[in-house]
Design a protein around this motif. Structure first.
Motif, PDB file in Angstrom:
ATOM      1  N   GLN A 304       0.839  -1.218   0.000  1.00  0.00           N
ATOM      2  CA  GLN A 304       0.000   0.000   0.000  1.00  0.00           C
ATOM      3  C   GLN A 304       0.866   1.256   0.000  1.00  0.00           C
ATOM      4  O   GLN A 304       0.514   2.272  -0.571  1.00  0.00           O
ATOM      5  CB  GLN A 304      -0.933   0.004   1.223  1.00  0.00           C
ATOM      6  CG  GLN A 304      -2.155  -0.883   1.029  1.00  0.00           C
ATOM      7  CD  GLN A 304      -2.904  -1.156   2.346  1.00  0.00           C
ATOM      8  OE1 GLN A 304      -2.457  -0.745   3.424  1.00  0.00           O
ATOM      9  NE2 GLN A 304      -4.018  -1.854   2.248  1.00  0.00           N
ATOM     10  N   LYS A 305       2.031   1.166   0.652  1.00  0.00           N
ATOM     11  CA  LYS A 305       2.906   2.347   0.739  1.00  0.00           C
ATOM     12  C   LYS A 305       3.876   2.452  -0.428  1.00  0.00           C
ATOM     13  O   LYS A 305       4.184   3.539  -0.882  1.00  0.00           O
ATOM     14  CB  LYS A 305       3.726   2.294   2.033  1.00  0.00           C
ATOM     15  CG  LYS A 305       2.873   2.463   3.269  1.00  0.00           C
ATOM     16  CD  LYS A 305       3.726   2.471   4.521  1.00  0.00           C
ATOM     17  CE  LYS A 305       2.834   2.544   5.744  1.00  0.00           C
ATOM     18  NZ  LYS A 305       3.530   2.188   6.976  1.00  0.00           N
ATOM     19  N   HIS A 306       4.400   1.333  -0.877  1.00  0.00           N
ATOM     20  CA  HIS A 306       5.533   1.368  -1.820  1.00  0.00           C
ATOM     21  C   HIS A 306       5.222   0.806  -3.195  1.00  0.00           C
ATOM     22  O   HIS A 306       6.046   0.914  -4.105  1.00  0.00           O
ATOM     23  CB  HIS A 306       6.724   0.608  -1.229  1.00  0.00           C
ATOM     24  CG  HIS A 306       7.125   1.092   0.126  1.00  0.00           C
ATOM     25  ND1 HIS A 306       7.842   2.247   0.324  1.00  0.00           N
ATOM     26  CD2 HIS A 306       6.873   0.590   1.350  1.00  0.00           C
ATOM     27  CE1 HIS A 306       8.025   2.424   1.631  1.00  0.00           C
ATOM     28  NE2 HIS A 306       7.444   1.437   2.267  1.00  0.00           N
ATOM     29  N   GLY A 307       4.073   0.157  -3.328  1.00  0.00           N
ATOM     30  CA  GLY A 307       3.685  -0.383  -4.631  1.00  0.00           C
ATOM     31  C   GLY A 307       4.760  -1.286  -5.208  1.00  0.00           C
ATOM     32  O   GLY A 307       5.372  -2.099  -4.506  1.00  0.00           O
ATOM     33  N   ARG A 308       5.027  -1.091  -6.477  1.00  0.00           N
ATOM     34  CA  ARG A 308       5.972  -1.933  -7.223  1.00  0.00           C
ATOM     35  C   ARG A 308       7.378  -1.929  -6.618  1.00  0.00           C
ATOM     36  O   ARG A 308       8.146  -2.862  -6.817  1.00  0.00           O
ATOM     37  CB  ARG A 308       6.002  -1.422  -8.665  1.00  0.00           C
ATOM     38  CG  ARG A 308       6.732  -2.286  -9.645  1.00  0.00           C
ATOM     39  CD  ARG A 308       6.539  -1.753 -11.048  1.00  0.00           C
ATOM     40  NE  ARG A 308       5.255  -2.158 -11.619  1.00  0.00           N
ATOM     41  CZ  ARG A 308       5.032  -3.347 -12.187  1.00  0.00           C
ATOM     42  NH1 ARG A 308       5.989  -4.236 -12.244  1.00  0.00           N
ATOM     43  NH2 ARG A 308       3.854  -3.637 -12.691  1.00  0.00           N
ATOM     44  N   ALA A 309       7.712  -0.880  -5.889  1.00  0.00           N
ATOM     45  CA  ALA A 309       9.065  -0.783  -5.316  1.00  0.00           C
ATOM     46  C   ALA A 309       9.211  -1.552  -3.996  1.00  0.00           C
ATOM     47  O   ALA A 309      10.284  -1.567  -3.400  1.00  0.00           O
ATOM     48  CB  ALA A 309       9.434   0.679  -5.088  1.00  0.00           C
ATOM     49  N   THR A 310       8.125  -2.195  -3.564  1.00  0.00           N
ATOM     50  CA  THR A 310       8.177  -2.910  -2.270  1.00  0.00           C
ATOM     51  C   THR A 310       9.267  -3.977  -2.252  1.00  0.00           C
ATOM     52  O   THR A 310       9.390  -4.773  -3.184  1.00  0.00           O
ATOM     53  CB  THR A 310       6.817  -3.613  -2.001  1.00  0.00           C
ATOM     54  OG1 THR A 310       5.795  -2.631  -2.009  1.00  0.00           O
ATOM     55  CG2 THR A 310       6.832  -4.343  -0.665  1.00  0.00           C
ATOM     56  N   THR A 311      10.057  -3.987  -1.169  1.00  0.00           N
ATOM     57  CA  THR A 311      11.016  -5.081  -0.953  1.00  0.00           C
ATOM     58  C   THR A 311      10.800  -5.652   0.457  1.00  0.00           C
ATOM     59  O   THR A 311      10.026  -5.080   1.252  1.00  0.00           O
ATOM     60  CB  THR A 311      12.481  -4.591  -1.083  1.00  0.00           C
ATOM     61  OG1 THR A 311      12.705  -3.603  -0.081  1.00  0.00           O
ATOM     62  CG2 THR A 311      12.768  -4.025  -2.467  1.00  0.00           C
TER      63      THR A 311
END
Ligand code: NPW
Ligand code: ATP
Ligand code: MG
Length: 345
Positions: A304-311
């Protein structure tokens, strides 16, 4: 709803399994809620009367020159779920790297030493659970040492979560874990196929997942098996649970390590609390459900916070808020609960 019946105990009847766990239909919110409630029952309170170490001391066996992230993810997750101390037993080269990620971890550079088994064994009396495999690699000499560590841990009755390359070892030698009911295996898709092929002579690809996980657990003598995937399927050979907590569509590496580290501490708490707190369901089944739900909730919140960049690092940041959201209420958060291991809800 009675929680026990809501889970649909499966005892030798696959007809019942099908009715109780229609994997492809939405599981009811009530079932998920009932399962989450059992996890809440085993979470110990935070209270002033506790001393350091009482909430849990976890050991992670893994970390080699190629893989330093995986043992870090597992060990830091155990801490952030609520363990007081988290140890990593890694190779000599990997240790300073893992230490540099976090001052909170205690890292022992022993795994490739000739005295590895004795070096780890002397810590075993102080550990409540082991997580074996994240970032371990598949070097034969290392795996031989890990075999010795597994034998020593079993002899002490220590709960063992086996993941990643630890599962590779078990697939080579299933007897290592056969019948040890304080073990939980956490295979991904590929690891499950390898184990099923080794233990049942059939990778069980494309089969009904509930039946497949139940069969593997039974064949291993009721070792708890968590098959990770779009839904997580968990069995201790008696019951089958599915966890369909909303997660995310990001499939970045390390999420399984977060799960196995979280499960290390939850397994300790659940075994300590015992079956009275889990309404007759196996404590490790409940712990595994908790770790799956928590991992998926972290994934959801991070996405929800980082979208595609989530790690995975973003997911670890969410461990505290996700845990509170799933398992704590304001009554439990202030340490006001009685010292029984049960939070007031
Ligand atoms: N940052 C770090 O340090 C991290 C280190 N890690 C460490 O790496 C080590 C090896 O672990 P692993 O999981 O890569 O090995 P393994 O089981 O052989 O899988 C390899 C192949 O299986 C397949 N595959 C996997 N899932 C699948 C699926 N759902 N559905 C279908 N296929 C699927 C897929 O095959 P492919 O797509 O390439 O054909 C994949 O390439 C271990 O020590 C672990 O802890 C990781 O924890 C990550 C973070
Ligand atoms: N298709 C999916 N949709 C939603 N969640 C998934 C999906 N596949 C896996 N997960 C979740 O991701 C988490 C890790 O599972 P995964 O299969 O990625 O483990 P892994 O391959 O061992 O990971 P790692 O990269 O740490 O080795 C689990 O909580 C699982 O529920
Ligand atoms: Mg993995």
């Amino acid at each position: 709803m009675a929680v026990g019946s809501g889970f649909g105990a499966v005892r030798g009847c696959l007809g019942v399994l099908n009715r109780a766990f229609p994997l492809h239909t939405a599981r009811s919110v009530t079932d998920m809620e009932a399962a989450l409630q059992l996890v809440r029952n085993v979470v110990p309170p935070l209270a002033a009367w506790q001393h350091k170490g009482q909430a849990g001391r976890i050991g992670v066996v893994g970390g080699c020159p190629e893989y330093t992230g995986a043992p870090y993810f597992a060990a830091i997750s155990a801490l952030k779920v609520g363990a007081d101390l988290s140890h990593v037993f890694s190779t000599q080269d990997a240790a300073p790297v893992i230490k540099s990620y976090s001052p909170e971890l205690i890292v022992h550079p022993v795994l490739d030493s000739p005295s590895a088994v004795q070096d780890v064994e002397k810590w075993l009396p102080r550990l409540h659970a082991l997580v074996v495999g994240p970032g371990l690699g598949r070097d034969d000499a290392l795996l031989e040492n890990v075999k010795g560590i597994l034998e020593a841990s079993k002899a002490r009755g220590i709960p063992i979560v086996i993941d990643a390359d630890g599962l590779w070892l078990v697939a080579q030698q299933p007897a290592l874990i056969q019948g040890y009911q304080k073990a939980v295996l956490t295979p991904n898709h590929m690891e499950f196929s390898r184990l099923a092929e080794a233990v049942l002579g059939d990778a069980l690809d494309g089969r009904d997942r509930c039946r497949a996980v139940l069969s593997l657990s039974r064949a291993l003598g009721n070792v708890t098996v968590v098959q990770k995937g779009e839904q997580d399927v968990i069995s201790d050979g008696e019951q089958v649970l599915t966890c369909s907590q909303e997660g995310s569509s990001r499939r970045c590496g390390g999420q399984g390590d977060l799960l196995s580290g979280s499960l290390g501490i939850l397994a300790h708490w659940a075994l300590l609390a015992g079956p009275e707190k889990t309404n007759g369901s196996g404590p490790l089944l409940v712990a595994a459900f908790g770790a799956c739900a928590l991992t998926r909730q972290c994934a959801r919140q991070a996405f929800q916070k980082h979208g595609r960049a989530t790690t995975t690092t973003d997911m670890i940041t969410e461990l505290g808020p996700a845990f509170s959201r799933l398992f704590e209420t304001s009554a439990g958060a202030d340490g006001g609960a009685a010292p029984t291991g049960e939070l007031r809800l």
